[in-house]
Write an enzyme that holds these catalytic residues in place. Structure first.
Site, PDB file in Angstrom:
ATOM      1  N   GLU A 255      23.027 -16.958 -27.341  1.00  0.00           N
ATOM      2  CA  GLU A 255      23.683 -16.347 -28.454  1.00  0.00           C
ATOM      3  C   GLU A 255      25.234 -16.537 -28.270  1.00  0.00           C
ATOM      4  OE1 GLU A 255      22.960 -12.130 -27.831  1.00  0.00           O
ATOM      5  OE2 GLU A 255      20.978 -12.238 -27.412  1.00  0.00           O
TER       6      GLU A 255
ATOM      7  N   GLU B 173      18.326  -7.803 -21.306  1.00  0.00           N
ATOM      8  CA  GLU B 173      19.452  -7.356 -20.678  1.00  0.00           C
ATOM      9  C   GLU B 173      19.012  -6.127 -19.634  1.00  0.00           C
ATOM     10  OE1 GLU B 173      21.831  -5.694 -23.942  1.00  0.00           O
ATOM     11  OE2 GLU B 173      22.409  -7.664 -24.628  1.00  0.00           O
TER      12      GLU B 173
HETATM   13  C1  XIL Z   1      23.271  -7.516 -32.384  1.00  0.00           C
HETATM   14  C2  XIL Z   1      23.184  -7.783 -33.900  1.00  0.00           C
HETATM   15  O1  XIL Z   1      23.897  -9.049 -34.229  1.00  0.00           O
HETATM   16  C3  XIL Z   1      23.893  -6.875 -34.867  1.00  0.00           C
HETATM   17  O2  XIL Z   1      23.663  -7.018 -35.953  1.00  0.00           O
HETATM   18  C4  XIL Z   1      23.276  -5.552 -34.487  1.00  0.00           C
HETATM   19  O3  XIL Z   1      24.230  -4.580 -35.057  1.00  0.00           O
HETATM   20  C5  XIL Z   1      23.365  -5.365 -32.825  1.00  0.00           C
HETATM   21  O4  XIL Z   1      22.759  -6.522 -32.306  1.00  0.00           O
HETATM   22  N1  XIL Z   1      22.809  -9.032 -27.512  1.00  0.00           N
HETATM   23  C6  XIL Z   1      21.842  -9.295 -28.296  1.00  0.00           C
HETATM   24  C7  XIL Z   1      21.644  -9.249 -29.509  1.00  0.00           C
HETATM   25  O5  XIL Z   1      20.914  -9.571 -27.485  1.00  0.00           O
HETATM   26  O6  XIL Z   1      20.518  -8.498 -29.880  1.00  0.00           O
HETATM   27  C8  XIL Z   1      22.826  -8.362 -30.403  1.00  0.00           C
HETATM   28  O7  XIL Z   1      22.567  -8.325 -31.648  1.00  0.00           O
HETATM   29  C9  XIL Z   1      24.162  -9.099 -29.654  1.00  0.00           C
HETATM   30  C10 XIL Z   1      24.135  -8.612 -27.929  1.00  0.00           C
END
Ligand code: XIL
Length: 365
Positions: A271, A155
């Site tokens: 994701e 990001e």
């Molecule tokens: C999220 C996790 O799922 C949560 O448990 C935590 O509180 C915050 O992070 N993008 C990403 C991930 O790259 O690392 C994030 O994961 C979700 C959004």
């Protein structure tokens, strides 16, 4: 700093890089269906969840050919102090993956979030590069050989910040300027020459103006990295989808992914989940919409041969970050993943199965 690395020798995790399909997944699993097309399917999980919920762990081992720690490899978890590493839970996830013949992804070496409490005070312009290099070297070396791909930088693009290169004003940018990205990829390549190195980002899926501009900015960053000889092998698209969003245009997404592929990069869906926050209350209706979104999206991206990996951010509605981050206004539990809270396959599971089965064969994983 070397202390923690002595607990377990890095070699311990090696050896599943290529032939890691020891325990063949059950025939009807998503991993097996994807595997038949030369695709890898897996999901994110927390170590604690696997440890406390054996039924879930069994479903996970059955459905997934690759695992990604949901937060165990983030700085906040790995780095209790400026000179300390805590690899306990990440090591247990690596063991789980190994024991089940699964591969593992690394997430993530550089991110503006999940930084430890000491970060702001201890990391300065003068020591940031050394601290970043040490971190990447130590962590990547430890799991070298076991990791399919690392999300090296997560990001880094944000148009609203109006910085050169459309980069985000992150704690790393503040200390090192735009160079932190190249530094991170180079350090990772040195520490594990076999892992595929990934730039990962969100918000590039829909045919909206802002996501179109984000696609351009991400493409610009990748082009820049490739043309300067930075060791990068893939773009990760997070694919956090919104079930109610209608502005999806397969052709627009595909032309972006094809352009990325022309740079010589692979593409990973890293994701995937489908939020049902603003969908109707009836479960049957909701599940049908979520399933349709999965199918349309996967059909679109899998049409691009360089898409070799699909991960969902969680496997079952029993454990999903969206419970907290995108709760429904009516208070009903959210249903964004392929298995329901009872670990039963939902329409979304069948939609994914169809999309995998109709994908073109990539040839060996
Ligand atoms: C999220 C996790 O799922 C949560 O448990 C935590 O509180 C915050 O992070 N993008 C990403 C991930 O790259 O690392 C994030 O994961 C979700 C959004």
């Amino acid at each position: 700093m070397a202390d923690a690395t002595r607990v377990l020798e890095p070699e311990r995790w090696g050896g599943i890089q290529e032939g890691g399909r020891g325990a063949a997944p059950a025939d009807a699993s998503l991993a097996a269906l994807a595997g038949r097309r030369g695709l890898l399917y897996g999901a994110a999980t927390k170590e604690r969840t696997l440890r406390n919920d054996p039924q879930f762990a069994a479903a996970f081992a059955r459905e997934c050919a690759i695992l990604v720690p949901e937060y165990e490899l983030k700085w906040s978890k790995l780095r209790p102090g400026p000179d300390r590493y805590d690899f306990g839970s990440a090591d247990r996830l690596a063991s789980f993956a190994r024991a089940h013949g699964m591969r593992m992804r690394g997430h993530t070496l550089v991110w503006h979030k999940a930084l430890p409490v000491w970060f702001d005070e201890k990391v300065t312009r003068d020591n940031a590069e050394r601290i970043l290099r040490d971190h990447i070297d130590t962590v990547v070396r430890r799991y070298a050989g076991a990791i399919h791909s690392w999300d090296v930088v997560n990001e880094a693009v944000r148009l609203e910040d109006r910085l050169p290169g459309r980069l985000r004003r992150s704690p790393w940018y503040d200390r090192l300027g735009p160079d932190y990205i190249r530094i991170a990829f180079e350090a990772a390549a040195k520490a594990d020459p076999n892992a595929r190195l990934v730039y990962n980002d969100y918000g590039v899926d829909y045919a909206t103006r802002s996501e179109g501009r984000k696609r351009e900015a991400v493409y610009g960053l990748l082009q820049n990295l490739v043309s300067t000889g930075t060791p990068i092998h893939a773009l990760g698209i997070q694919s956090h989808l919104r079930g109610w969003e209608r502005r999806f245009d397969p052709l627009e997404l595909q032309s972006f992914l094809r352009a990325v592929a022309e740079l010589g990069l692979e593409v990973y869906v890293t994701e995937l989940d489908v939020s049902d926050q603003r969908l109707p209350a009836t479960i049957a209706e909701r599940d049908a919409i979520v399933a349709r979104v999965y199918e349309e999206y996967l059909e679109a991206v899998l049409d691009v041969p360089q898409v070799r990996l699909v991960m969902t951010w969680g496997l079952s509605d029993r454990y999903t970050w969206l419970t907290e981050h995108r709760p429904r206004p009516d208070g009903q539990p959210v249903r964004p993943l392929p298995l329901d809270a009872e670990l039963q396959a939902k329409p979304a599971w069948r939609a994914m199965a169809r999309a995998f089965s109709s994908a073109a064969d990539r040839g060996g994983v």
